[in-house]
Motif scaffolding. Sequence first.
Motif, short mmCIF file in Angstrom:
data_model
loop_
_atom_site.label_atom_id
_atom_site.label_comp_id
_atom_site.label_asym_id
_atom_site.label_seq_id
_atom_site.Cartn_x
_atom_site.Cartn_y
_atom_site.Cartn_z
N GLY A 228 0.80 -1.22 0.00
CA GLY A 228 0.00 0.00 0.00
C GLY A 228 0.83 1.27 0.00
O GLY A 228 0.45 2.28 0.58
N VAL A 229 2.01 1.23 -0.66
CA VAL A 229 2.89 2.40 -0.74
C VAL A 229 3.26 2.63 -2.20
O VAL A 229 2.86 1.89 -3.09
CB VAL A 229 4.17 2.20 0.12
N SER A 230 4.08 3.66 -2.45
CA SER A 230 4.49 3.97 -3.82
C SER A 230 5.68 3.10 -4.24
O SER A 230 6.38 2.52 -3.40
CB SER A 230 4.89 5.44 -3.92
N LYS A 231 5.93 3.05 -5.55
CA LYS A 231 7.07 2.30 -6.07
C LYS A 231 8.38 2.92 -5.57
O LYS A 231 9.34 2.21 -5.27
CB LYS A 231 7.06 2.32 -7.60
N GLN A 232 8.41 4.26 -5.48
CA GLN A 232 9.61 4.93 -4.99
C GLN A 232 9.95 4.52 -3.57
O GLN A 232 11.12 4.31 -3.23
CB GLN A 232 9.43 6.47 -5.06
N TYR A 233 8.90 4.36 -2.75
CA TYR A 233 9.14 3.97 -1.36
C TYR A 233 9.62 2.52 -1.27
O TYR A 233 10.44 2.18 -0.42
CB TYR A 233 7.87 4.17 -0.53
#
Length: 223
Positions: free
Chosen positions: A31-36
């Motif tokens: 449930g986070v971004s690809k960058q994270y």
Amino acid sequence: MNGLNDSFVESVIKKAIAGKLSTGQAAARLGVSKQYVNKLKKSYAAKGAAAFTHGNKGKSPSWKTDPGIEKTIADLYEGKYSGFNFRHFMEKLREDAGIPIVYRPLHRILAAAGLRSPKGHKAKKGDAKHPPRPRRGAFGELLQIDASIHKWFGDSLPKATLHGVIDDATGTVMGLFFDGEETLHGYYEMMWQILTKYGIPAALYGDNRTVFEFRKPSFRASS
């Protein structure tokens, strides 16, 4: 991280590093971004399992104990992080401000301050004629369901269909289920996850999925 335990996060990141999951698949599971996810991979490579254990583990989070922290969060969003979507802002609070808040309380704080997460895409030509429908205001008010066929498990394996559901108001992923193709069974399994974990939603939106249509079989009389 959205209430996920450290061992689950570690298992997902290990699979992403080993190539068993793509960055996008890992981001969807957490449930986070690809960058994270990329930051977590780098952090795990440097620190191991300690990368997922926050220094304040076991203590009551500051956003639960300090009544002034909610105003600080709202001020940061209106100022330095203006224009960020809520999930990206949540990550920046963790990284830059040392506030390990998870999505639901963050959404509550910002919504109470009259703030909304911007759309994740730019308007296209002609959108003015058909403006986008505004998101619902409350968690569970409307759930959007869909299915996507893809080689989720690598090029050497057959395609699979991921049945998914997200909350319209918050963007929270509430259920996921893999099947060989888009099936009613896949949606039933996904709904079981929702009902057992969250309860009964107010409404569902499925974009006229044909899998839900009942078609009476036709029989031809034999000559």
